[in-house]
Write a protein that holds these residues in place. Structure first.
Motif, PDB file in Angstrom:
ATOM      1  N   SER A 100       0.826  -1.208   0.000  1.00 20.15           N
ATOM      2  CA  SER A 100       0.000   0.000   0.000  1.00 20.15           C
ATOM      3  C   SER A 100       0.857   1.253   0.000  1.00 20.15           C
ATOM      4  O   SER A 100       0.551   2.235  -0.693  1.00 20.15           O
ATOM      5  CB  SER A 100      -0.933  -0.010   1.208  1.00 20.15           C
ATOM      6  N   THR A 143       1.087   4.047  -2.966  1.00 23.35           N
ATOM      7  CA  THR A 143       0.801   5.445  -2.623  1.00 23.35           C
ATOM      8  C   THR A 143       1.926   6.362  -3.085  1.00 23.35           C
ATOM      9  O   THR A 143       1.672   7.432  -3.663  1.00 23.35           O
ATOM     10  CB  THR A 143       0.591   5.591  -1.112  1.00 23.35           C
ATOM     11  N   THR A 154       1.857   6.606  -6.966  1.00 22.17           N
ATOM     12  CA  THR A 154       0.782   7.475  -7.470  1.00 22.17           C
ATOM     13  C   THR A 154       1.088   8.939  -7.188  1.00 22.17           C
ATOM     14  O   THR A 154       0.734   9.815  -7.993  1.00 22.17           O
ATOM     15  CB  THR A 154      -0.565   7.100  -6.840  1.00 22.17           C
ATOM     16  N   MET A 164      -1.971  -1.856  -9.470  1.00 19.30           N
ATOM     17  CA  MET A 164      -2.649  -1.084  -8.434  1.00 19.30           C
ATOM     18  C   MET A 164      -2.388   0.409  -8.601  1.00 19.30           C
ATOM     19  O   MET A 164      -3.273   1.236  -8.350  1.00 19.30           O
ATOM     20  CB  MET A 164      -2.205  -1.560  -7.049  1.00 19.30           C
ATOM     21  N   THR A 165      -1.186   0.772  -9.031  1.00 19.67           N
ATOM     22  CA  THR A 165      -0.869   2.184  -9.268  1.00 19.67           C
ATOM     23  C   THR A 165      -1.740   2.754 -10.375  1.00 19.67           C
ATOM     24  O   THR A 165      -2.253   3.878 -10.269  1.00 19.67           O
ATOM     25  CB  THR A 165       0.616   2.344  -9.624  1.00 19.67           C
ATOM     26  N   GLN A 171      -5.239   3.274  -8.909  1.00 23.41           N
ATOM     27  CA  GLN A 171      -5.359   4.263  -7.841  1.00 23.41           C
ATOM     28  C   GLN A 171      -4.895   5.659  -8.229  1.00 23.41           C
ATOM     29  O   GLN A 171      -5.136   6.606  -7.473  1.00 23.41           O
ATOM     30  CB  GLN A 171      -4.538   3.798  -6.630  1.00 23.41           C
ATOM     31  N   PHE A 204      -7.290   8.619  -7.854  1.00 25.97           N
ATOM     32  CA  PHE A 204      -7.691   8.902  -6.483  1.00 25.97           C
ATOM     33  C   PHE A 204      -6.664   9.780  -5.764  1.00 25.97           C
ATOM     34  O   PHE A 204      -7.016  10.516  -4.839  1.00 25.97           O
ATOM     35  CB  PHE A 204      -7.885   7.593  -5.710  1.00 25.97           C
ATOM     36  N   THR A 205      -5.403   9.682  -6.151  1.00 21.44           N
ATOM     37  CA  THR A 205      -4.381  10.551  -5.581  1.00 21.44           C
ATOM     38  C   THR A 205      -4.324  11.886  -6.312  1.00 21.44           C
ATOM     39  O   THR A 205      -4.145  12.939  -5.698  1.00 21.44           O
ATOM     40  CB  THR A 205      -3.001   9.868  -5.657  1.00 21.44           C
ATOM     41  N   THR A 257      -5.763   6.886  -1.094  1.00 26.67           N
ATOM     42  CA  THR A 257      -5.155   5.784  -1.843  1.00 26.67           C
ATOM     43  C   THR A 257      -4.652   4.693  -0.904  1.00 26.67           C
ATOM     44  O   THR A 257      -4.862   3.497  -1.143  1.00 26.67           O
ATOM     45  CB  THR A 257      -4.000   6.315  -2.703  1.00 26.67           C
ATOM     46  N   LEU A 304      -7.606   2.684   0.540  1.00 25.79           N
ATOM     47  CA  LEU A 304      -8.198   1.815  -0.477  1.00 25.79           C
ATOM     48  C   LEU A 304      -7.289   0.631  -0.799  1.00 25.79           C
ATOM     49  O   LEU A 304      -7.760  -0.486  -1.027  1.00 25.79           O
ATOM     50  CB  LEU A 304      -8.491   2.615  -1.746  1.00 25.79           C
ATOM     51  N   CYS A 305      -5.988   0.863  -0.815  1.00 25.80           N
ATOM     52  CA  CYS A 305      -5.040  -0.225  -1.108  1.00 25.80           C
ATOM     53  C   CYS A 305      -5.059  -1.293  -0.022  1.00 25.80           C
ATOM     54  O   CYS A 305      -4.826  -2.472  -0.308  1.00 25.80           O
ATOM     55  CB  CYS A 305      -3.630   0.337  -1.267  1.00 25.80           C
ATOM     56  N   TYR A 323      -7.387  -4.161  -0.984  1.00 28.83           N
ATOM     57  CA  TYR A 323      -7.331  -4.755  -2.327  1.00 28.83           C
ATOM     58  C   TYR A 323      -7.322  -6.276  -2.260  1.00 28.83           C
ATOM     59  O   TYR A 323      -6.612  -6.872  -1.456  1.00 28.83           O
ATOM     60  CB  TYR A 323      -6.085  -4.266  -3.061  1.00 28.83           C
TER      61      TYR A 323
END
Length: 429
Positions: A209, A213, A216, A303-304, A307, A310-311, A360, A363-364, A367
């Motif tokens: 995560s 983060t 992103t 995932m990046t 997401q 969102f960032t 982010t 949310l991660c 996952y």
């Protein structure tokens, strides 16, 4: 509202119907409050039903453990007088035989074995086998007969585990999810190293995560700055590309990455064409074409990609509110463009950066689909084990305890954000 009348002899201003004006105003305000409450009630009910009640049920299931107490009631009552220093007396074994001979339900013995198996590996089959054998016992003494069925019943630790598991509410699941357990004397201790897995899973989840983060933020911050400083017409076109991932489902986007990351896929061919594969082979990092699919790298990249908006969007929303006059003033005072950006512009974007990163990261933590499809066995996160506990093991206590761990991690992040930035400064778009 009716027009107010002139002051009567008593000096109280009244409405046209003779009601005191103060009373009429209070009635009108009360009607407005009732209307407002009626508009808010559906949303409040939805939050309670879909959010608060599930959280309460999760917290309850994390400590609710009725299997032993409900299915071995006579044994549990008899064990209350046992000091735990030696084998229980004959009365406990007699109660144990009674409970196994007269199970509360068809699967009572299986539930007992399943629960005890969480703490004593392999005991489930022994409990089921003992449940079949005790039916042949017609009279006592039962102690030697039960121990003769399996040596596990001659171990005081087995009965200590049953006694410790006899409470309907227990910290067992919560302790197990941080690789802790209660000892024979009730003290909390670490589990053996060969059974310690959940701390590693939690650290892996937090690590992935955090990496997503950071990725992103590195990718999203320059794009947000460009969108905020570009003319509106161009920025609107670029924003479409930023929001484009939202037009497809998460599952579709993840499936696309499984194709791109496969051996011989687009990414592998790109590495070969650009010479990156050759460079990696020369430097000794890998031999041949690097494997991308089912790796930590593939998990983080996918995932990046999911997401990134969102960032980016919270950062962009804050940047749009920053006046360009600040940078002009800083430059007029002799600051270089880089220095002005670093000392004047960036600090003002901190609420958006913190909000986007917090969103982010949280949310991660939850996952499941992406690590399951593009990640390997060592890339599965906490949510994957929650799904396994529910769908495969039918262990709601374990799943709820893992959910509580994620909830605590989220609350800690919220607390840190509130202390460093202030929740009142959060801007999500």
């Amino acid at each position: 509202m009716a027009m107010a009348q002139a002051l009567p002899n008593d000096g109280v201003m009244r409405s046209a119907d003779g009601t005191p004006l103060k009373t009429a105003l209070a009635r009108a305000e009360r009607r407005e409050r009732i209307k407002a409450l009626g508009l808010v009630t559906p949303l409040f009910a939805f939050i309670v039903l879909s959010f608060l009640i599930p959280i309460f049920v999760m917290l309850y299931n994390a400590v609710y453990d009725p299997d032993v107490a409900e299915n071995l009631p006579t044994t549990v009552a008899a064990l209350q007088q046992w000091d735990g220093k030696d084998l229980p007396p004959e009365e406990v074994f007699a109660a144990f035989v009674t409970d196994l001979k007269n199970p509360k339900s068809d699967n009572a013995i299986a539930l007992i074995g399943k629960r005890l198996n969480y703490e004593i590996s392999g005991i489930r089959s022994k409990v089921i086998a003992t449940g079949r054998k005790v039916k042949a016992l017609e009279a006592g003494p039962y102690k030697e007969a039960v121990i003769g069925m399996d040596k596990v019943w001659g171990n005081p630790d087995t009965w200590a585990t049953i006694k410790r598991s006899s409470s309907v509410y227990t910290p067992f699941y919560l302790l197990a999810m941080v690789d802790m357990r209660q000892g024979a004397d009730g003290s909390v201790e670490s589990v053996p190293a060969d059974r310690s897995i959940y701390i590693d899973i939690l650290i892996r989840t937090l690590g992935i995560s955090l990496l997503v983060t950071i990725a992103t933020l590195i990718l999203g911050y320059p794009v947000a700055y460009m969108l905020a400083t570009t003319p509106q017409k161009t920025a609107s076109i670029l924003m479409i590309f930023v929001l484009l991932p939202f037009w497809t489902s998460l599952l579709v986007r993840t499936t696309a990455w499984t194709i791109l990351m496969q051996d011989g896929g687009v990414f592998a061919q790109f590495l070969n064409i650009t010479g990156i594969t050759w460079l990696l082979n020369v430097t000794g990092f890998v031999e041949g074409t690097p494997q991308l699919f089912k790796t930590r790298f593939a998990t983080i990249v996918a995932m990046t990609h999911i997401q990134l908006p969102f960032t980016l969007l919270p950062i962009y929303s804050v940047m749009k509110t920053i006046s360009p006059n600040y940078m002009r003033a800083a430059k007029s005072l002799g600051g270089t463009p880089f220095y002005c950006f670093l000392r004047v512009y960036m600090p003002q974007t901190l609420p958006g950066v913190a909000a986007g990163c917090l969103l982010t990261f949280i949310l991660c933590l939850g996952y499941y689909i992406t690590p399951a499809l593009v990640g390997g066995p060592t890339d599965q996160m906490v949510s994957g084990f929650i799904a396994s506990a529910i769908n495969t093991e039918n262990n709601w206590g374990k799943a709820s305890a893992l959910g509580v761990i994620l909830l605590i991690a989220t609350l800690i992040l919220y607390y840190v954000y509130n202390k460093l930035i202030g929740i009142d400064r959060m801007k999500l778009g």
